[in-house]
Design a protein around this motif. Structure first.
Motif, mmCIF file in Angstrom:
data_model
loop_
_atom_site.group_PDB
_atom_site.id
_atom_site.type_symbol
_atom_site.label_atom_id
_atom_site.label_comp_id
_atom_site.label_asym_id
_atom_site.label_seq_id
_atom_site.Cartn_x
_atom_site.Cartn_y
_atom_site.Cartn_z
ATOM 1 N N THR A 1 29.864 -50.785 5.684
ATOM 2 C CA THR A 1 28.663 -51.572 5.412
ATOM 3 C C THR A 1 27.447 -50.783 5.888
ATOM 4 N N PRO A 2 26.261 -51.091 5.316
ATOM 5 C CA PRO A 2 26.021 -51.929 4.144
ATOM 6 C C PRO A 2 26.528 -51.233 2.885
ATOM 7 N N ALA A 3 26.747 -52.011 1.830
ATOM 8 C CA ALA A 3 27.302 -51.433 0.611
ATOM 9 C C ALA A 3 26.832 -52.225 -0.596
ATOM 10 N N LEU A 4 26.814 -51.530 -1.719
ATOM 11 C CA LEU A 4 26.514 -52.143 -3.009
ATOM 12 C C LEU A 4 27.840 -52.452 -3.687
ATOM 13 N N LEU A 5 28.114 -53.736 -3.914
ATOM 14 C CA LEU A 5 29.369 -54.153 -4.519
ATOM 15 C C LEU A 5 29.230 -54.264 -6.035
ATOM 16 N N ALA A 6 30.366 -54.501 -6.672
ATOM 17 C CA ALA A 6 30.362 -54.703 -8.119
ATOM 18 C C ALA A 6 29.451 -55.869 -8.474
ATOM 19 N N GLY A 7 28.756 -55.713 -9.584
ATOM 20 C CA GLY A 7 27.844 -56.764 -10.013
ATOM 21 C C GLY A 7 26.519 -56.764 -9.297
ATOM 22 N N GLY A 8 26.281 -55.733 -8.470
ATOM 23 C CA GLY A 8 25.004 -55.623 -7.782
ATOM 24 C C GLY A 8 24.896 -56.434 -6.512
ATOM 25 N N ARG A 9 25.994 -57.034 -6.057
ATOM 26 C CA ARG A 9 25.950 -57.797 -4.811
ATOM 27 C C ARG A 9 25.820 -56.856 -3.616
ATOM 28 N N ILE A 10 25.180 -57.332 -2.562
ATOM 29 C CA ILE A 10 24.912 -56.511 -1.387
ATOM 30 C C ILE A 10 25.751 -57.013 -0.223
ATOM 31 N N LEU A 11 26.529 -56.118 0.367
ATOM 32 C CA LEU A 11 27.373 -56.443 1.508
ATOM 33 C C LEU A 11 26.722 -55.917 2.780
ATOM 34 N N THR A 12 26.518 -56.797 3.747
ATOM 35 C CA THR A 12 25.958 -56.408 5.045
ATOM 36 C C THR A 12 26.739 -57.099 6.150
ATOM 37 N N ASP B 1 24.861 -60.874 -0.177
ATOM 38 C CA ASP B 1 23.548 -61.350 -0.622
ATOM 39 C C ASP B 1 22.948 -62.330 0.376
ATOM 40 N N GLY B 2 23.163 -62.040 1.679
ATOM 41 C CA GLY B 2 22.559 -62.822 2.744
ATOM 42 C C GLY B 2 23.340 -64.038 3.185
ATOM 43 N N THR B 3 24.420 -64.386 2.495
ATOM 44 C CA THR B 3 25.222 -65.553 2.849
ATOM 45 C C THR B 3 26.461 -65.121 3.622
ATOM 46 N N VAL B 4 26.662 -65.685 4.799
ATOM 47 C CA VAL B 4 27.821 -65.331 5.621
ATOM 48 C C VAL B 4 29.098 -65.775 4.913
ATOM 49 N N VAL B 5 30.091 -64.867 4.832
ATOM 50 C CA VAL B 5 31.308 -65.151 4.071
ATOM 51 C C VAL B 5 32.568 -65.047 4.924
ATOM 52 N N VAL C 1 18.441 -45.286 -5.211
ATOM 53 C CA VAL C 1 17.724 -44.072 -5.584
ATOM 54 C C VAL C 1 17.462 -44.075 -7.084
ATOM 55 N N ASN C 2 16.218 -43.864 -7.462
ATOM 56 C CA ASN C 2 15.850 -43.642 -8.857
ATOM 57 C C ASN C 2 15.962 -42.148 -9.128
ATOM 58 N N LEU C 3 16.992 -41.742 -9.844
ATOM 59 C CA LEU C 3 17.241 -40.316 -10.061
ATOM 60 C C LEU C 3 16.155 -39.658 -10.896
ATOM 61 N N ALA C 4 15.504 -40.426 -11.744
ATOM 62 C CA ALA C 4 14.486 -39.841 -12.619
ATOM 63 C C ALA C 4 13.227 -39.466 -11.859
ATOM 64 N N THR C 5 12.892 -40.228 -10.811
ATOM 65 C CA THR C 5 11.642 -39.995 -10.094
ATOM 66 C C THR C 5 11.840 -39.531 -8.654
ATOM 67 N N GLY C 6 13.023 -39.743 -8.108
ATOM 68 C CA GLY C 6 13.261 -39.417 -6.700
ATOM 69 C C GLY C 6 12.793 -40.494 -5.749
ATOM 70 N N THR C 7 12.250 -41.565 -6.276
ATOM 71 C CA THR C 7 11.796 -42.654 -5.423
ATOM 72 C C THR C 7 12.967 -43.572 -5.071
ATOM 73 N N THR C 8 12.755 -44.412 -4.078
ATOM 74 C CA THR C 8 13.776 -45.358 -3.654
ATOM 75 C C THR C 8 13.171 -46.751 -3.563
ATOM 76 N N PHE C 9 14.023 -47.758 -3.674
ATOM 77 C CA PHE C 9 13.554 -49.128 -3.490
ATOM 78 C C PHE C 9 14.616 -49.898 -2.721
ATOM 79 N N PRO C 10 14.183 -50.841 -1.865
ATOM 80 C CA PRO C 10 15.128 -51.520 -0.971
ATOM 81 C C PRO C 10 16.003 -52.523 -1.701
ATOM 82 N N LEU C 11 17.286 -52.463 -1.401
ATOM 83 C CA LEU C 11 18.232 -53.473 -1.845
ATOM 84 C C LEU C 11 18.463 -54.506 -0.755
ATOM 85 N N ALA C 12 18.375 -54.055 0.501
ATOM 86 C CA ALA C 12 18.574 -54.959 1.630
ATOM 87 C C ALA C 12 17.889 -54.383 2.851
#
Length: 684
Positions: A306-317, A330-334, A281-292
């Protein structure tokens, strides 16, 4: 102990749960663990407690106060919908410094350090309070308020619209029970605006109890309109801004996370829950952009955490990989193919705590995933384990068939070694320890269990009771004690009690869970019959000429289905709160599995019980609460009507004032009624 005495003991002890700690929360710095617990094994009234992790000392923070605790009808309906009612302090929220809770709509705050309790004057009966420093956000009458500086400020409210509360679909089916979230610095709120104008309403008026009448709640029915849900940024400086996403394509707001100051993230799903997005969420404009973005051709299996935004901007799904439920960063199975991930419990330092299962779905363990991909199992004793974490502190919960009680152990350094303290459990011990015989049966390796009466002698043939659920979202076969107490009571009434998790139930494999896509009934019925017959081959004391079946909710649906379609196998059934035609059930649950009625008419027709009414040839007891707002009583009433028109004898028991979750005492009385019905109607 006699059967009647044991049922009385069930009621007096809340099924052996009164006095057990629950609703645990670890403070952000890990120094305290908050929890609810009543005063003893026959005390239903819950108090708020705190455990000091360093000293191991428990302190009572708050107890219920004297005074009127009756809720107005609107608030009672909301609590019933969200399953938040309990005697005493049934729920609370904390920011680590204070905790807030309500009693009969009265608002209270407790200082965690000093245990000083104050009643906070609210603008009306308060619901779902959330603290942030000296401020408390809460809802009353569908309006969102903030208490600060001794006064109450209306933040958002308008007629015919509800602010700050989860709508039916979110609370009942999407695991989102909240409708407002504080900014980390307490300067603003994100809040839902819910318009249910288009959603049909169903009256729960009970002519036998006019004083308990509630406003007709909005109920989104399969194929029909859902509530219109918006998300708004509400600044305490007066600024307001709607958060925008493609809500035409993604109408479900399934999660909101504002744990990071600069970037709230939300999760949205399409109507059939086959496609979803994690949006920043962009708080200044109210717009959103996809992370995953994520998708599944059948349905997205929601994994808590899940899904979640991890430290450092990594994406957990979560992803389906090698027929298991895996984690991806970030799309890699762990996670490895042998681990079925059930929940992400949260971060522990730079690591992640994960709950999952390996070869045996009856067990669940806790794992620690390090940033370099190293995975270590940290629980090893048999049973079902879960975890909570805060700071460097971990709470591990373990239930096992080898122990009488579930244990909750706090580890200050995060790992199960070294110093530890156990949160006291004051509940009554069960008079017996059930010993279900667990097995995997048929070519599908269905998890199953057989329970014999205490003292059963081999060679004594027993009538069989299939105690069933069988639907998506609930796993019946698990190696923890609480699931088997009442089943053992049934066994001790002279039955061999059988429970089977058919395909469509969770936590076995991806293909196992999704086998019921677009058709419930056939897979469940085929699996239960096949499993029952294979178990009888392994257990010669199971007498398949005398088979009863009982269940509640989806289990009630299956019980009725069983005697209607397979009278050659099932000889009597007790069906509690059964959804008899899924066209009348709610949108988010039903459409996830069956799709839209107009697009899968054959599936809905095949799963409906109404057309089967003329086929009834076995004794059937239908049970339903008249205040049930989940599976509405019309399901049972319409099946009973169809049976009557077809001239098929059956029994119907309607329960005034009882909702979908039967309260203590009522459930035990129903068990006695079901027992009498089965004894009278099973072949001798």
């Amino acid at each position: 102990m006699s059967s009647d005495a044991l049922l009385s003991r069930f009621t007096a002890t809340g099924r052996f749960t009164y006095g057990s700690p629950r609703a645990l929360t670890v403070s952000p710095d890990g120094s305290r663990v908050l929890f609810l617990r009543s005063g003893g094994p026959e005390d239903p009234v819950e108090r708020l407690w705190a455990l000091d992790v360093a000293t191991g000392v428990e302190r009572s923070l708050a107890e219920p106060v004297e005074g009127p605790h009756d809720l107005p009808p609107e608030e009672r309906a909301l609590r019933e919908r969200l399953r938040l009612w309990a005697p005493g302090i049934g729920s609370y929220a904390t920011d680590g410094t204070s905790a807030v809770y309500t009693l009969g709509g009265r608002l209270f705050r407790v200082d965690i350090a000093t245990a000083a309790v104050e009643e906070v004057p609210a603008a009306g009966p308060a619901f779902d309070p959330r603290p942030s420093g000296d401020r408390i956000a809460y809802v009353t009458g569908g309006r969102l308020y903030v208490h600060e500086n001794g006064g109450n400020r209306l933040v958002a409210g308008e007629s015919h619209v509800t602010w700050g509360v989860a709508e039916f679909a979110a609370a009942e089916e999407l695991d989102r029970h909240r409708g407002h979230w504080w900014a980390p610095d307490g300067s603003a709120l994100l809040a839902t605006r819910v318009d249910e104008t288009r959603v049909p309403r169903r009256s729960l008026a009970d002519p036998t109890r006019p004083e308990a009448a509630t406003p007709a709640p909005a109920y989104p029915q399969a194929g029909g309109p859902n509530a219109a849900v918006e998300l708004h940024l509400l600044g305490l400086d007066g600024a307001r801004r709607q958060i925008l996403w493609n809500d035409t394509r993604f109408p479900y707001l399934s999660a909101v996370d504002w744990s990071k100051q600069d970037r709230p993230v939300i999760t949205v799903l399409d109507r059939l829950q086959q496609n979803g997005r994690l949006l920043a969420v962009n708080l200044a404009t109210g717009t959103t952009f996809p992370l995953a973005e994520f998708s599944d051709p059948r349905w997205i299996e929601a994994v808590p955490g899940t899904p979640a935004l991890l430290a450092g901007g990594r994406i957990l799904t979560t992803v389906e990989a090698d027929d298991t439920q895996a984690l991806a960063i970030d799309g890699t199975v762990v996670t490895p193919s042998w681990l079925y991930v059930r929940r992400v419990a949260g971060p522990l330092g730079d690591d992640l705590l994960i709950e999952g299962s390996e070869a045996d779905p009856a067990e669940q363990h806790v794992y620690r995933l390090k940033p370099d991909g190293t995975l270590a199992r940290i629980t090893h004793e048999p049973g079902v384990h879960s975890a909570l974490a805060g700071g460097s502190t971990t709470v591990l919960t373990r239930g096992s068939l080898e122990t009488a009680r579930t244990r909750r152990v706090v580890y200050p350094d995060g790992l199960p070694h070294g110093s530890a303290v156990e949160i006291r459990d004051l509940s009554a011990a069960s008079p017996y320890r059930p010993r279900p015989i667990l097995d995997r049966v048929t070519e599908h390796r269905l998890p199953s269990a057989v329970l014999y009466p205490s003292g059963h002698m081999p060679g004594e043939r027993l009538p069989v009771l299939l105690d069933v659920y069988g639907g998506p979202g609930y796993q019946a076969i698990a190696a923890e004690p609480g699931r088997w107490i009442r089943k053992q009571w049934w066994a001790d009434q002279g039955f061999a009690v059988v429970t089977i998790d058919n395909r469509g139930t969770p936590n076995v494999s991806a293909s196992f869970g999704r086998a019921i896509f677009r058709r419930f009934s056939q897979v469940a019925l085929d699996d239960q019959v096949a499993g029952l017959r294979e178990l009888a081959g392994k257990h010669p004391d199971l007498d398949l000429s005398r088979v009863g079946v009982r269940g509640w909710s989806y289990g009630g649906y299956f019980a009725a289905l069983a005697v209607l379609r397979r009278p050659d196998v099932f000889h009597a059934a007790c069906a509690g709160a059964p959804p008899t035609d899924f066209r009348w059930y709610d949108t988010a649950y039903t459409e996830r599995y069956l799709g839209l009625p107009d697009e899968n008419a054959s599936g809905y027709d095949g799963d409906s019980l109404i057309a089967d009414a003329p086929r009834l040839a076995r004794p059937l007891l239908l049970i339903h609460g008249l205040a049930d707002d989940n599976v509405y009583p019309l399901h049972t009433l319409r099946l009973s009507e169809a049976l009557t028109k077809a001239g098929r004898p059956h029994s119907t028991l309607l329960l005034p004032g009882v909702s979908h979750m039967t309260p203590d005492g009522v459930a035990e009385n129903l068990m006695a009624i079901e027992l009498d019905f089965l004894r009278r109607n099973l072949p001798r």
